[in-house]
Design an enzyme around this catalytic site. Sequence first.
Site, PDB file in Angstrom:
ATOM      1  N   GLY A   1     -16.159 -12.974  67.671  1.00 19.53           N
ATOM      2  CA  GLY A   1     -17.439 -12.485  67.204  1.00 19.53           C
ATOM      3  C   GLY A   1     -18.540 -12.899  68.151  1.00 19.53           C
ATOM      4  O   GLY A   1     -18.297 -13.417  69.247  1.00 19.53           O
TER       5      GLY A   1
ATOM      6  N   ASP B   1     -24.440  -8.730  56.985  1.00 15.91           N
ATOM      7  CA  ASP B   1     -23.637  -8.171  58.068  1.00 15.91           C
ATOM      8  C   ASP B   1     -22.329  -7.591  57.522  1.00 15.91           C
ATOM      9  O   ASP B   1     -21.238  -7.902  57.993  1.00 15.91           O
ATOM     10  CB  ASP B   1     -23.348  -9.230  59.128  1.00 15.91           C
ATOM     11  CG  ASP B   1     -22.849  -8.618  60.439  1.00 15.91           C
ATOM     12  OD1 ASP B   1     -23.069  -7.407  60.649  1.00 15.91           O
ATOM     13  OD2 ASP B   1     -22.255  -9.345  61.236  1.00 15.91           O
TER      14      ASP B   1
ATOM     15  N   LYS C   1     -12.323 -20.893  62.389  1.00 11.27           N
ATOM     16  CA  LYS C   1     -13.445 -20.225  63.036  1.00 11.27           C
ATOM     17  C   LYS C   1     -14.213 -21.250  63.847  1.00 11.27           C
ATOM     18  O   LYS C   1     -14.942 -22.082  63.294  1.00 11.27           O
ATOM     19  CB  LYS C   1     -14.348 -19.565  61.991  1.00 11.27           C
ATOM     20  CG  LYS C   1     -15.491 -18.752  62.571  1.00 11.27           C
ATOM     21  CD  LYS C   1     -16.242 -18.053  61.450  1.00 11.27           C
ATOM     22  CE  LYS C   1     -17.340 -17.151  61.981  1.00 11.27           C
ATOM     23  NZ  LYS C   1     -18.042 -16.439  60.893  1.00 11.27           N
TER      24      LYS C   1
ATOM     25  N   GLY D   1      -9.283 -12.956  66.447  1.00 13.37           N
ATOM     26  CA  GLY D   1     -10.520 -12.186  66.439  1.00 13.37           C
ATOM     27  C   GLY D   1     -11.643 -12.958  67.103  1.00 13.37           C
ATOM     28  O   GLY D   1     -11.601 -14.185  67.194  1.00 13.37           O
TER      29      GLY D   1
END
Length: 970
Positions: A660, A790, A680, A658
């Site tokens: 972002g 968020d 991350k 993923g």
Amino acid sequence: MAKWLFLCIAFFCWSLYTAKPDTCLQNVTDRLALLAFKQAIHRDSFQVLSSWNDSVYFCNWHGVSCSRRHPDRVISLILNSQGLAGSLSPHIGNFSFLRVINFEKNSFNGEMPQQIGRLRRLRSLTLANNSFTGNIPANLSRCSNLVYLDLINNKLVENIPAELGSLAKLGALGLARNNLAGSIPSSTGNLSSLYRIDLRTNGLQGQIPKELSRLQKLEYLLFAENNLVGEIPHGLFNISSVIAFNVNFNQLHGTIPFDIGLTLTNLSSLGLSFNKFTGSIPVSLSNASALYQISFSGNNFTDDLSFIDPLTNCSKLQQIYVTKNFLNGSIPKSIANLSKDMWILGLSENQLQNSIPLGLENLVNLRILQLGWNFLSGPILIDFGKFQRLQYVTLSSNNFSGTIPSSLGNLTFLSGLYMSLNKLQGNIPPSLGSCPNLIELDLSHNSLSGSIPPQVIGLSSLSVGLYLSNNELSGPIPSEVGSLQNLLLLDLSNNRLSETIPSSIGNSLQGLRKLDISRNNFSGKIPVSLAALDGLNLLNLSFNRLEGEVPKHGIFLNSSAVSLLGNNQLCGGITELKLPPCQSSKNKLSFMLKVTISVVGATLCLLLLVGSLIFWHRKRMPRIIGISMPSFKHQLLRISYAELFKATDGFSAFNITGTGSYSSIYKGILGQAGIEIAVKVFNLQRGGASHSFMSECKALRTIRHRNLVKLLSACSSIDFEGNDFKALVYEFMPNGSLEKWLHPENAGEDGQQTVTGNLKLIQRLNIAIDIACAIECLHNGCPSTIIHGDLKPSNVLLDDEMTAHVGDFGLAKIVSAISDGAEQYQSGSLAIRGSIGYVAPEYGMGDLASVEGDIYSYGILLLEMFTRKKPTDSSFKNGLNLHIFVEKSFTYKVMEIIDPCILSEVGRESLINCLVSAMRIGVACFTELPTERMTMVDVIRELQRIKGIFQSGQERSNARDEGPSTSHMQ
């Protein structure tokens, strides 16, 4: 010669008959057919067919009757409720004199044999409550004398045969609770003798044929729970013989004729619930003198309750049920003049205002009073003592003020009392303890004060739930709580209760499933007896002043079922609870000595370590890299850049799961242990990435919750080229994000792989509850309030058991209380840059981040889960948005806007109420005004209630599928 031959044969048969009556040629056919019927039965639970043998004349066999005019011919087979299982033999068609067949409430399966069509003399065919499959035989139309046909509650499929319209003598047609499809045949209008037609709970489509208006003998028209569309033919409202007219749960529309009360003079029950009817409720209903039930629930009526006035002329009126509409205005005073036989007054879930009119006590036979979920206000001035038969009272979710009437204690038949979510004050009346049949009491979310009356908490009849949470109650829990031996749910949270937790809860409440006494002032130790409650599956003791050792058995072995947050003096327990170990008194002196030595040693080591680090940094780097890392309450793994590099195959693009705004997420395998991790990595070339890293670190440094992503490590270092490197290491979530499950067609855009399955309704409810619990923990379960900022599907991750975990705290804000009661943000920036479509509107006007902003985002996410529509969907144009899209669909069109995958999962009957209730929560969460949004505590409670209702409905549905039902043409 022929004459003599015939006489000889007759004499021979007569001789055989007198010797052994079942051997004459005349009755062999029926006897053999009976034996064939018996042979097809593979289970005879009550041995009712044991008499079917040669020792007994077959006309005397159990359930068999023969004709008097034709002594050897079977005219009726009545074997209802006999525990028979098997198929129905085709030889049933050989009983040419048969008039009555009644095999209901057995376990017959397979298809109905076509040979039934041979039975020209058949008048009554009852096969209800079995498991017959396949089509309805079209050649039943050959049974020209058929008067009664009952096939209710089987598994029949396909269309209703148009040929049945030729049964001129048919009076009752029962095909309810099957799986029939297609339309209602227009030929049904030819059944001139029909007085009852029951097609409820099927999958019938199309319009109601106007030809049915010819059925001038019709008394019962029951079409509820289908998919019928269009308007109701006006001619149906001109059949004066109609007693019951029920088309609830369809998709019908149009207006109700103004003269309906003038023509349907014998009407007793009118059900138009859950359709799309518009307009007002006809005042002419006042002329329906026999009316005892009226149901307009779940439609789109917008007028007030002025229709009540003419109903006062209905002397036999017994039920008014208009729940789940948009009725507004006041409850008219004329309601006091309704029939004294009224026993249901259902006005819940509308927009009614002002106070309850005086004189309601005139309805002395009232059993069910439903006024909940409106905008009613003022004190409750009802003298409940006059309702001697009242069983259920629902006043929840209004604006009632004043005190709870003590006259409620006079209701000896009262089973349920619901008065939550109001503004009631004063004490809980002790007189409620005089209601001997009360099984559920909900007074939560008010402003009640004083102590809990021993008479109430000691009411032994309470078995479902006692809810007193979110009030201002004080004092101890009375010892009489031990009398609640059959209670399932006890919620006393968010009060000012104090002293110790009574041990009698664990010793006596053996039926308890949920106990919540969080956010009070309880002190002392946790009673060991709580661990002995075998059925307990949720225990919340958080935010009290409990101390001492936590038990290590019973429910305390399940960390996900126990909440102990905010009790800083607790120790011990299982490792997963992450509490400090308990220290015994014998080891205190030794412990203090060890601590002193350790502190001195640690100080010397620290000085040496600092000196070494300064020397190493000066030698290793030409500049000093300033890193301000937050201290973590929970110990993290020490993972270097080199280990992360190896774990992710050099941060290979193939391992990206993923991306972002500020980071990319890599899947990795850590070390020889093979631990799956999600790394991350922040793109420090993007402005705000460092701030996002620090925000996430600060948000996660003091919290742990089963529904928050678990942080394993924070790495702030340099890479092999001397560049700054910042990464967070999390537990890997094998089922990815909620985003890819809701929108698999877009999953590849951010590196995620698509999924092949769909989320079931129960999974969606569980995920919604998980997310709500995570947000509630952030808002109220931490030393400082944490605002996520968020919340959206891509930031909700699912583990291997599909448990949801909220992640991505890059925009999180931490708020702490200061002395003057205001709030102070600890984040360096007050600007909120959430995701388009999920950001609360007040943020665009410069408002500070708030918990209400998270609730707004949650509401959008919740509706997205059930409709599978993003808030940025391209279909939302010209002022239309997700909020308006859903709200306009309540409740008549809700089945059209939900995710089709849910509809294909189970039947609509068990879905619609749960879906409507769940989606109302979503709408209530993202209202425009922040002060009007639901709290997460209320969200969790309502979702758990909806989940329980859905599971109970599924269990009943499964039980119904496993065995025949007892109800049929009623």
